[in-house]
Structure formats: C-alpha cells, structure tokens
Design a protein around this motif. Structure first.
Motif, PDB file in Angstrom:
ATOM      1  N   CYS A 247       0.865  -1.181   0.000  1.00 41.06           N
ATOM      2  CA  CYS A 247       0.000   0.000   0.000  1.00 41.06           C
ATOM      3  C   CYS A 247       0.896   1.224   0.000  1.00 41.06           C
ATOM      4  O   CYS A 247       1.782   1.349   0.841  1.00 41.06           O
ATOM      5  CB  CYS A 247      -0.879   0.000   1.251  1.00 41.06           C
ATOM      6  N   CYS A 250       0.354   3.285   3.777  1.00 43.40           N
ATOM      7  CA  CYS A 250       0.805   2.723   5.061  1.00 43.40           C
ATOM      8  C   CYS A 250       2.003   1.791   4.869  1.00 43.40           C
ATOM      9  O   CYS A 250       2.794   1.601   5.790  1.00 43.40           O
ATOM     10  CB  CYS A 250      -0.334   1.990   5.772  1.00 43.40           C
ATOM     11  N   CYS A 313      -4.684   0.631   0.322  1.00 42.16           N
ATOM     12  CA  CYS A 313      -5.483  -0.361   1.043  1.00 42.16           C
ATOM     13  C   CYS A 313      -6.769   0.293   1.553  1.00 42.16           C
ATOM     14  O   CYS A 313      -6.854   1.518   1.652  1.00 42.16           O
ATOM     15  CB  CYS A 313      -4.690  -0.986   2.181  1.00 42.16           C
ATOM     16  N   CYS A 316      -6.518   2.779   4.545  1.00 42.51           N
ATOM     17  CA  CYS A 316      -6.033   4.113   4.175  1.00 42.51           C
ATOM     18  C   CYS A 316      -7.107   4.872   3.389  1.00 42.51           C
ATOM     19  O   CYS A 316      -7.261   6.082   3.536  1.00 42.51           O
ATOM     20  CB  CYS A 316      -4.754   4.008   3.358  1.00 42.51           C
TER      21      CYS A 316
HETATM   22 ZN   LIG Z   1      -2.670   1.301   3.632  1.00 39.71          ZN
END
Ligand SMILES: [Zn+2]
Ligand SMILES: [Zn+2]
Length: 461
Positions: A247, A250, A313, A316
């Motif tokens: 991702c 993150c 993701c 997020c």
């Molecule tokens: Zn993420």
C-alpha cells in the motif's frame, strides 16, 4: 421566536410546517436525544434537512460504534496504554500505522455466522443508528446491543482484515499459483511472470479444471471465475510494478498476503473534472478495464486525468474519505481530533507523491498469442506421455490416438511461444511431421503436471 418560528396559525398545512420546524430545531438542540425519528412517509424534508439527518446519523452511529468497540467482551480490544481499539489481526502482523489512533474508526464487526452480503457490515454506524432510533425508550440500549453482538460471537476486524475474510476465498486457494507459493525448487522459474502468457493461461485452466470447488461448476460460471483469477493476477502485477507490492500510504498491507484489500483511489473528485471527463469516469470504471485491457493499457488509462490516482489499502482509503467527516462532533477529545486531521493531511500528501507514473516496467505478461489454451494443454500433456515411452518423435496420428479423437487437425504449428518447448521435424510424402519435447518443454509439462496434482489433491480442509 428568535428563529422566526411563531404559532400564529391559519391553515392546517401551515400548522404542519411550523410543528416540523420546531421539531427540527429542537432535534438539533441539546434535547436531540428525546425526539423520535420522523415518520418516513412525510416527504416534507428539505435537502438541507436530509443533509442534517445524515450528519446526525453518522455522529450518533459512530459514537455508539466507538462505545461498543471499546467495551465489548470486557474491553478485550482496548489497549489501555494508549486508549486505542486494535484489530487482533493487525496486532498479529506487527503493524504500527494501522494500529494507531487516526485509524480508530476503520473497523467492522465481522459477523461469524453467515457470509451473506447483508451480513457483511450489519453493525456499521448507519445500522447502529437505526437500531438506536428504534429503541429510544430503552435506557439499556448500549448494554443490550453489546450483549447481542457478544452472543453472536462477532469479532472486531479492521476494514482490511474484514475484507480478507469475505473476499479472499479464491485468493487463498489460488495464491499457490499467483504467488508461486512453496513451489518446488526443481522448476527454474522465480515467479509466474517469467513464463509465456499462454502457459500462464494454461496453468489457470489446470487449477480451475482440477480444484474441487471449481471443477464441478458450469462452463459459464468458470468463465467468470477465470476472468476474476486472471484479473487478480493482473492487479497483483500492476501493484508490484508500480509500488513494489505494498500500500503506497501505510506500506503495511501488501499484495502477497492481502491482494483483495487494495482499492483504486482517484485523485480528483468528480466536481474537479469537466463534464466530458466525468462522463468517461462514470462509464468506464477501473475494475472494468481489467476485463478487456492488457496491463500496460490499464496503467496508461490510470495516468489520464479522469482516472488519475493509485492503489491503496481500504484502511487508508477510509482515512481519506470517511474518517474526518463530522469528526468534531464524534470525538470529545481535542487531541484525538487534531491527530486524526493531521493524519488525513499526511495520507493525502503521501498519496499525491506516489500517484501512478508509468515507470516503463509495466509490460503485458498475460497477453497471449492465441486462445484455445485447452487444445495446447492437451497436446502438451499427451506429447509428454508418449515421449516418455518411445523416442524418435511423435506424429499427429499418435497424438490423436492417445487423445481418443479422430484426428489432430492442428498440430503445434503457428505458436511462437512453443518454439522453445516443442521441436518440429516437418514431414514429407513418405513420413509424417514429428514433434519432440525439448528439455525446457519437459520442464514446463512437469510444472503443469505439478499444479494439476496439487489442485486435484486439495481437499476441503
Ligand atoms: Zn494502507
Ligand atoms: Zn487489521
């Protein structure tokens, strides 16, 4: 009177409007909890009113949800040191960012009983608000709802890990092939993408044709599953090429373990686009591109303004779109509010820095020369089988005999990718064309055999 509401009534309709105004006025006041929901059949709400109702629903529902998350199962999800509620799966995976304060609300209660669509998020803030609204008279509402969720043994998950339970079924079965997981060392391929596209398609066919869950399905169902399978491989490939498979915000969720959690997030809101661009965005969604476009074509589309964005993701994604709405009314604690707002800024900044930019690495590993994979697959299996028993090549007639068909009209000719796997000695009037498997060809058929056995032996665990 200060709010222009007076009771000098003339008509019943005016009376109704005035009472409604008083109702809304008081409902937004400190007495809000005392008022029942308006009867839905009163279609008299203005659009401003609808907006206020949505807002209230979000605030009250979110507060109830936060309360439940903290207190359920004797506060087992609450980390008393930092006051955060934590997803047990994120803890197990040693995540940091996804366990932090700003991700307080991107969590669901996974309903352990039944995987139907309606159960996916039966205790989200909207649903909790509705239950609350129907239980206004019940002073023990919070205790009751906690007891209800506990009695169903529902568990708390972050949005990502929740999705992994529901949408990862095939992902889990097929990761063996997609991720080349625990494949034996004797095959000299470090991952699936070093193989020709046609061979990848053949391997997919082998998985579906031998796996107990798919081999009994109808042809039509399997076409749909195959498409999803191929699309998942494409998605993994694209995210791996562009972001090294994690991702981009993150960096904790990755394609190898969590492919289904990735969402495409657009940079521009609809209102930042021209009407024409809006039209394109609405008509051609990114997931739809996967059905018809090759990987490099998909990435080229992602660079266009109407689709500009990137894969992140769903945790997020939540921070960008949901976490900060009504935040000042949802949290009482000023520090939390500040941290959450800061996090959103940080997330968006990071997102903008990492937008899709074709780095030239995205190729088309799944664009095959010709379809009819099944024919090639059968030929290869049979050629291998006969070659093990005799030397000196195999003719079409022998192929046909072994396959139990009248004749093999198509041989191995006309497919470039087969050149390194099958050697052909053209025939003449006296002797037929003969086929030989090269050592590389033997290796690839053994690989096909390996996946065939693997999926055949996979039982319901
Ligand atoms: Zn993420
Ligand atoms: Zn989690």
């Amino acid at each position: 009177m200060n709010n222009d509401i007076n009771l000098l009534l003339q008509h019943s309709e005016t009376f109704f409007k005035v009472i409604r105004d008083i109702y809304h006025y008081l409902k937004d006041s400190k007495y809000s909890g005392l008022f029942p929901n308006l009867n839905k059949t009163n279609k008299s709400g203005t659009s401003k009113q609808t907006r206020i109702d949505h807002k209230r629903k979000d605030i009250v529902g979110s507060r109830i949800k936060l309360h439940i998350m903290k207190n359920i199962y004797k506060s087992k999800y609450l980390d008393k040191r930092d006051g955060n509620v934590k997803c047990p799966d994120c803890l197990r995976e040693d995540f940091i960012i996804n366990l932090s304060t700003p991700r307080k609300r991107s969590k669901d209660f996974h309903h352990s009983n039944g995987f139907s669509e309606g159960n996916y998020n039966r205790y989200d803030s909207n649903a909790l608000f509705s239950m609350f609204a129907q239980n206004r008279g019940n002073p023990y509402f919070l205790e009751d709802i906690i007891r209800e969720i506990e009695s169903e043994s529902d568990v708390l998950k972050c949005a990502n890990h929740h999705r992994m339970i529901h949408y990862a079924e095939y992902f889990t079965y097929f990761r063996k092939l997609i991720f080349w997981e625990k494949s034996p060392k004797e095959f000299p391929y470090q991952d699936i993408f070093v193989l020709p596209a046609d061979i990848i398609h053949i391997l997919v066919l082998i998985c579906l044709g031998n796996f107990y869950k798919t081999k009994t399905k109808t042809k039509r169902e399997n076409i749909a599953i195959k498409l999803r399978f191929i699309n998942a491989i494409k998605k993994k490939y694209i995210i791996d090429c562009l972001y090294d498979g994690t991702c981009l915000i993150c960096g904790e969720f990755n394609t190898k373990n969590h492919l289904p959690v990735f969402d495409y997030n657009h940079l521009y809101e609809m209102n930042e686009l021209t009407p024409r661009e809006r039209e394109v965005r609405k008509n051609v969604k990114i997931p739809m591109l996967y059905n018809t476009c090759s990987c490099s074509e998909i990435v080229r589309e992602m660079e266009k303004k109407y689709h500009k964005g990137g894969y992140i993701c769903s945790n997020c994604h939540f921070v960008i779109h949901r976490e900060t709405a009504n935040i000042k009314e949802i949290y009482d604690d000023q520090t939390t509010i500040k941290v959450v707002l800061d996090e959103k800024k940080k997330v968006i900044r990071k997102f903008r820095q990492n937008l899709v930019q074709n780095n030239g690495l995205v190729k088309d590993p799944l664009r095959s020369e010709k379809e009819q994979y099944e024919v090639v697959m059968n030929y290869l299996f049979v050629l291998y089988k006969i070659s093990r028993k005799k030397t000196g090549g195999v003719s079409r007639k022998e192929l046909a005999e072994q396959l139990g068909v009248k004749e093999c009209k198509r041989g191995f000719e006309g497919r470039k990718f087969l050149e390194k796997y099958v050697k052909m000695v053209p025939g003449n009037r006296w002797s037929p064309t003969l086929y030989f498997l090269t050592p590389e060809g033997e290796n690839v058929v053994q690989l096909m055999q390996y996946f065939k056995e693997y999926y055949k032996n996979l039982k319901n665990q």
